[in-house]
Design a protein around this motif. Structure first.
Motif, PDB file in Angstrom:
ATOM      1  N   LYS A  28       0.853  -1.198   0.000  1.00 35.69           N
ATOM      2  CA  LYS A  28       0.000   0.000   0.000  1.00 35.69           C
ATOM      3  C   LYS A  28       0.885   1.243   0.000  1.00 35.69           C
ATOM      4  O   LYS A  28       1.743   1.402   0.870  1.00 35.69           O
ATOM      5  N   ASP A  63      -2.876  10.000   3.963  1.00 30.91           N
ATOM      6  CA  ASP A  63      -4.274   9.578   4.065  1.00 30.91           C
ATOM      7  C   ASP A  63      -5.043  10.549   4.958  1.00 30.91           C
ATOM      8  O   ASP A  63      -4.987  10.455   6.183  1.00 30.91           O
ATOM      9  N   LYS A 116     -10.654  12.307   8.279  1.00 29.56           N
ATOM     10  CA  LYS A 116     -10.207  11.889   9.607  1.00 29.56           C
ATOM     11  C   LYS A 116     -10.198  13.088  10.547  1.00 29.56           C
ATOM     12  O   LYS A 116     -10.029  14.215  10.100  1.00 29.56           O
ATOM     13  N   ARG A 152       0.320  11.553  11.388  1.00 28.02           N
ATOM     14  CA  ARG A 152       0.967  10.236  11.263  1.00 28.02           C
ATOM     15  C   ARG A 152       0.663   9.569   9.934  1.00 28.02           C
ATOM     16  O   ARG A 152       1.383   8.673   9.506  1.00 28.02           O
ATOM     17  N   MET A 153      -0.400  10.016   9.287  1.00 23.45           N
ATOM     18  CA  MET A 153      -0.821   9.333   8.058  1.00 23.45           C
ATOM     19  C   MET A 153       0.146   9.554   6.882  1.00 23.45           C
ATOM     20  O   MET A 153      -0.088   9.096   5.783  1.00 23.45           O
ATOM     21  N   ASP A 204       1.432   6.130   5.636  1.00 21.41           N
ATOM     22  CA  ASP A 204       0.470   5.174   5.073  1.00 21.41           C
ATOM     23  C   ASP A 204       0.998   4.514   3.782  1.00 21.41           C
ATOM     24  O   ASP A 204       0.297   3.778   3.118  1.00 21.41           O
ATOM     25  N   ASN A 241     -17.185   4.483   2.610  1.00 20.46           N
ATOM     26  CA  ASN A 241     -16.332   5.359   3.408  1.00 20.46           C
ATOM     27  C   ASN A 241     -15.043   5.580   2.621  1.00 20.46           C
ATOM     28  O   ASN A 241     -14.332   4.626   2.310  1.00 20.46           O
ATOM     29  N   ASP A 257     -12.418   6.696   3.577  1.00 18.97           N
ATOM     30  CA  ASP A 257     -11.230   6.434   4.387  1.00 18.97           C
ATOM     31  C   ASP A 257     -10.798   4.963   4.308  1.00 18.97           C
ATOM     32  O   ASP A 257      -9.724   4.610   4.763  1.00 18.97           O
ATOM     33  N   GLU A 293      -9.564   3.431   1.892  1.00 17.83           N
ATOM     34  CA  GLU A 293      -8.971   3.580   0.560  1.00 17.83           C
ATOM     35  C   GLU A 293      -7.903   2.546   0.267  1.00 17.83           C
ATOM     36  O   GLU A 293      -7.631   2.218  -0.888  1.00 17.83           O
ATOM     37  N   THR A 303      -0.756  -0.686   5.847  1.00 18.64           N
ATOM     38  CA  THR A 303      -1.270  -0.050   7.062  1.00 18.64           C
ATOM     39  C   THR A 303      -2.781   0.074   6.851  1.00 18.64           C
ATOM     40  O   THR A 303      -3.286   1.136   6.528  1.00 18.64           O
ATOM     41  N   LEU A 304      -3.496  -1.046   7.007  1.00 18.61           N
ATOM     42  CA  LEU A 304      -4.859  -1.081   6.471  1.00 18.61           C
ATOM     43  C   LEU A 304      -5.950  -0.634   7.427  1.00 18.61           C
ATOM     44  O   LEU A 304      -6.846   0.080   7.018  1.00 18.61           O
ATOM     45  N   THR A 305      -5.896  -1.092   8.675  1.00 18.29           N
ATOM     46  CA  THR A 305      -7.056  -0.805   9.548  1.00 18.29           C
ATOM     47  C   THR A 305      -6.666  -0.422  10.977  1.00 18.29           C
ATOM     48  O   THR A 305      -5.801  -1.048  11.598  1.00 18.29           O
ATOM     49  N   GLY A 306      -7.359   0.571  11.495  1.00 17.76           N
ATOM     50  CA  GLY A 306      -7.272   0.882  12.913  1.00 17.76           C
ATOM     51  C   GLY A 306      -7.773  -0.303  13.733  1.00 17.76           C
ATOM     52  O   GLY A 306      -7.318  -0.534  14.853  1.00 17.76           O
ATOM     53  N   ALA A 324      -0.829  -1.787  10.396  1.00 15.85           N
ATOM     54  CA  ALA A 324      -1.260  -0.492  10.952  1.00 15.85           C
ATOM     55  C   ALA A 324      -0.686  -0.263  12.357  1.00 15.85           C
ATOM     56  O   ALA A 324      -0.343   0.867  12.714  1.00 15.85           O
TER      57      ALA A 324
END
Ligand code: BES
Ligand code: MN
Ligand code: ZN
Length: 521
Positions: A285, A290, A297, A304-305, A308, A365, A367, A369, A394-397, A484
């Motif tokens: 990715k 992001d 967000k 921090r994004m 990503d 959503n 976000d 992406e 870094t896909l998901t919180g 992530a």
């Protein structure tokens, strides 16, 4: 090592593209006993309840300092504790006793971290020459020990504050000796592998730390061209018109809100004596920033994004490592690069995008992406004839909620392939944990009007993210690493500075360098 040209930064900045963020020390093997090793700081691992019988002269040389520190409880052997003292008559200026924990828990990763701890302590004390001693009877092979010791020293030689202008000059470790008992050729090979893997991990850390006005998709592609060419890889950069020709509607959808055009970096490693059969497809990715897009967000921690694109950096730098080390498994790397921005042309919730493969996605959503850009990239990798897939993102919180910051979420099928990647991550010191891919969860991202929705709600968010990506893996063996939680460190540790970690670089490289047993996966 990594001083690059000034880039066309997003807003006319003249910030240097990437400052020097790491230096590789000269690493040499030694067979000398501890007191004869000439260095500024001798790093010696100490276990819990360790009688140090193999270093019997140490206590006397320190004038009893070791015994008295023990008695005071200042030197217990607890993992990553550091005690530094002077040893009279020893060739080393000082000795750093670094806690290695319980002997029964000793491992390659423990030795890597102990070396990192000692080496970071050395740099803090402005020490430029170190030596690291492997204790006897630890169960590690000489080659493995030498490798992780070299990795540790190189990983310590990284500076995350590269953009400060007021910093006192960074002190680098200039030379390191490693003492491992074993066959010289094995030790030299281990050192070489560790040095290259450490360097390439540092390269990825520098990319992830780079701000998004510096590291735009175009700048990433230019940097990839340079890194890959230097390593001996073939590079191809797909620009926005080629991406449109290929009908990568998912990537274009995400890119539509940004002034910066998207890119796809395609890397190929074709060794002369290739292992027959496997072609490893690595997909990373590459969201250079992001914002979340229209599903913006919150401002808190959004900075921090900039990291990503850590999955993309891992793919690039792992492939560079494999080429430099002369691996024999063919590899293809695909890195979709774009920003995810809000704007008048941005894609919007409710939009339906068509992937290059022809599958349609309802965007619930903007976000979510990462899974979109990965979808088109996985498809593209498959068209290039890969036989096995690994994507890193870094896909998901939600993965951070599930596993915290100490383990990467690792998903995949079939089990044999997943377990092979898990083993590579274990060798690499990139802690990973297997997560499920039960079909039941697919219910959660059904769409009323398209083939899938791009989100599945809060519950099981890391799993639905992985299952979405799986829809684009065809029938190939496939693994997804959700980094992530592991790509970035907020709290420094004795063996780890804040910022980008370079996670997955060594996992992917170890995987590609493993030539055995491909027929079984
Ligand atoms: N890049 C983020 C994931 C992320 C979150 C990485 C925190 C590192 C730290 C990703 O693009 C994202 O925003 N995911 C969403 C998905 C959701 C909308 C389904 C998330 O996790 O909230
Ligand atoms: Mn996002
Ligand atoms: Zn993202």
């Amino acid at each position: 090592m990594s001083r690059g040209a000034t880039s066309g930064a997003a807003n006319g900045e003249t910030l240097e593209f990437m400052k020097t963020v790491s230096e590789t020390p000269a690493i040499t093997p030694t067979t000398l006993v501890s007191h004869l090793i000439e260095t500024d700081l001798l790093i010696l691992p100490v276990f819990e309840n360790d009688d140090l019988a193999d270093e019997a002269a140490l206590d006397a040389a320190t004038g009893g300092a070791v015994a008295s520190a023990r008695a005071r409880g200042e030197l217990t052997g607890k993992a990553f504790e550091v005690f530094i003292t002077v040893a009279q008559g020893w060739r080393a200026g000082r000795v750093a006793l670094v806690g290695a924990g319980a002997r029964k828990d000793f491992s390659r990763d423990r030795l890597r971290r102990v070396t990192l701890t000692g080496s970071l302590a050395a740099r803090q004390r402005r020490v430029k020459k170190v030596a690291v001693v492997q204790r006897p009877d630890t169960g590690l092979s000489a080659r493995d020990a030498a490798q992780v010791m070299a990795e540790g020293v190189v990983l310590a030689n990284f500076d995350g504050t590269a953009y400060k202008t007021t910093n006192p000059a960074t002190v680098w470790i200039e030379s390191a000796q490693v003492r491992v008992i074993g066959e010289a050729a094995e030790i030299v090979a281990g050192i070489e592998r560790g040095r290259v893997l450490g360097e390439c991990t540092n390269l990825a850390r520098g990319l992830s730390n780079a701000p998004s006005n510096v590291l735009t998709p175009k700048a990433f592609a230019a940097r990839a061209q340079e890194i890959a060419t230097n390593a001996g890889l073939t590079v191809e950069i797909l620009d926005e018109s080629r991406i449109a020709e290929l009908k990568m509607g998912l990537l274009l959808g995400v890119a539509s809100g940004s002034q910066e055009p998207p890119r796809v970096v395609v890397l190929r490693y074709e060794p002369g004596n290739a292992t027959p059969g496997p072609v490893l497809g690595l997909i990373g990715k590459g969201i250079t920033f992001d914002t979340g897009g229209i599903s913006l967000k919150p401002a808190d921690l959004m900075d921090r994004m900039k990291d990503d694109m850590s999955g993309g950096a891992a793919v690039l730098c792992a492939m560079a490592a494999v080429a430099r080390l002369g691996g024999s498994v063919r590899c293809v790397g695909v890195i979709p690069l774009t920003e995810n921005m809000p704007g008048g042309r941005a894609f919007k919730p409710g939009d339906v995008l068509t992937s290059a493969e022809g599958k349609t996605v309802e965007v619930l959503n903007t976000d979510a992406e990462g899974r979109l850009v990965l979808g088109d990239a996985l498809w593209y990798a498959r068209t290039l004839g890969v036989t096995h897939l690994v994507d890193v993102a870094t896909l998901t919180g939600a993965c951070v909620v599930a596993l915290g910051k100490s383990a990467t979420g690792l998903f995949g099928r079939p089990d044999a392939w997943r377990d092979r990647v898990l083993r590579a991550s274990e060798r690499a010191g990139d802690r990973s944990w297997a997560m499920p891919l039960f079909d039941d969860y697919k219910e959660l991202f059904k769409s009323e009007i398209a083939d899938f929705a791009n989100t599945g709600g809060r519950a099981g968010g890391a799993i639905t993210g992985a299952l979405f990506v799986q829809e684009f893996a065809g029938d190939l063996p496939w693994v997804h690493m959700d980094i992530a939680g592991t790509a970035w460190v907020e709290d420094a540790k004795p063996y780890q500075v804040k910022g980008a970690t370079g996670v997955a670089v060594r996992t992917l490289a170890e995987l590609a360098l493993d030539t055995e047993g491909w027929a079984k996966v």
